[in-house]
Scaffold this motif. Structure first.
Motif, PDB file in Angstrom:
ATOM      1  N   SER A   1       1.931  -6.849   1.169  1.00  0.00           N
ATOM      2  CA  SER A   1       1.904  -5.664   2.026  1.00  0.00           C
ATOM      3  C   SER A   1       2.092  -6.045   3.496  1.00  0.00           C
TER       4      SER A   1
ATOM      5  N   PRO B   1       0.814  -1.218   0.000  1.00  0.00           N
ATOM      6  CA  PRO B   1       0.000   0.000   0.000  1.00  0.00           C
ATOM      7  C   PRO B   1       0.843   1.262   0.000  1.00  0.00           C
TER       8      PRO B   1
ATOM      9  N   ASN C   1      -4.095  -1.264  -8.068  1.00  0.00           N
ATOM     10  CA  ASN C   1      -5.103  -2.312  -8.171  1.00  0.00           C
ATOM     11  C   ASN C   1      -6.453  -1.756  -8.594  1.00  0.00           C
ATOM     12  N   SER C   2      -6.801  -0.561  -8.151  1.00  0.00           N
ATOM     13  CA  SER C   2      -8.090   0.004  -8.565  1.00  0.00           C
ATOM     14  C   SER C   2      -8.092   0.332 -10.054  1.00  0.00           C
TER      15      SER C   2
ATOM     16  N   SER D   1      -0.145   0.376  -4.160  1.00  0.00           N
ATOM     17  CA  SER D   1      -0.820  -0.793  -4.724  1.00  0.00           C
ATOM     18  C   SER D   1      -2.336  -0.647  -4.700  1.00  0.00           C
ATOM     19  N   GLY D   2      -2.875   0.090  -3.752  1.00  0.00           N
ATOM     20  CA  GLY D   2      -4.321   0.310  -3.741  1.00  0.00           C
ATOM     21  C   GLY D   2      -4.768   1.043  -4.994  1.00  0.00           C
TER      22      GLY D   2
END
Length: 99
Positions: free
Chosen positions: A59, A5, A13-14, A9-10
């Motif tokens: 993570s 994160p 990934n979104s 990565s959030g």
């Protein structure tokens, strides 16, 4: 994507979720039945969920590495020893997931 994160990565990934979902939606026929749309959503979830879970697990490893305790110090020391091969493996994993 195999990032933590703190490495975004959030957000990554979104974005990948949006692209993948758009690809599945494009495959739907106009005025598709609800069950067909449900199957497409299940296929989307089957495609993305393993990558999101892997990102989450990575993570947790990073969280352990960044802590300020003996366990974290040992993990950091071990990772420095094998860092080149580990970095190379992680780069390969990160680039495998491209919708």
């Amino acid at each position: 994507m195999m990032l933590s994160p703190s490495a975004g990565s959030g957000a990554i990934n979104s974005i990948l979720d949006a692209v993948t979902l758009a690809n599945w939606i494009v495959c739907l026929r106009p005025f598709s039945a609800l069950d067909e749309a449900s199957r497409e959503l299940e296929a989307f979830q089957s495609e993305r969920l393993p990558w999101v879970k892997a990102s989450f697990e990575l993570s947790k490893v990073l969280k352990n590495m960044l802590a300020r305790n003996l366990k974290a110090k040992i993990i950091r020391t071990v990772s420095k020893i094998g860092s080149q091969s580990l970095t190379q493996r992680n780069l390969i994993k990160m680039t495998q997931n491209q919708p």
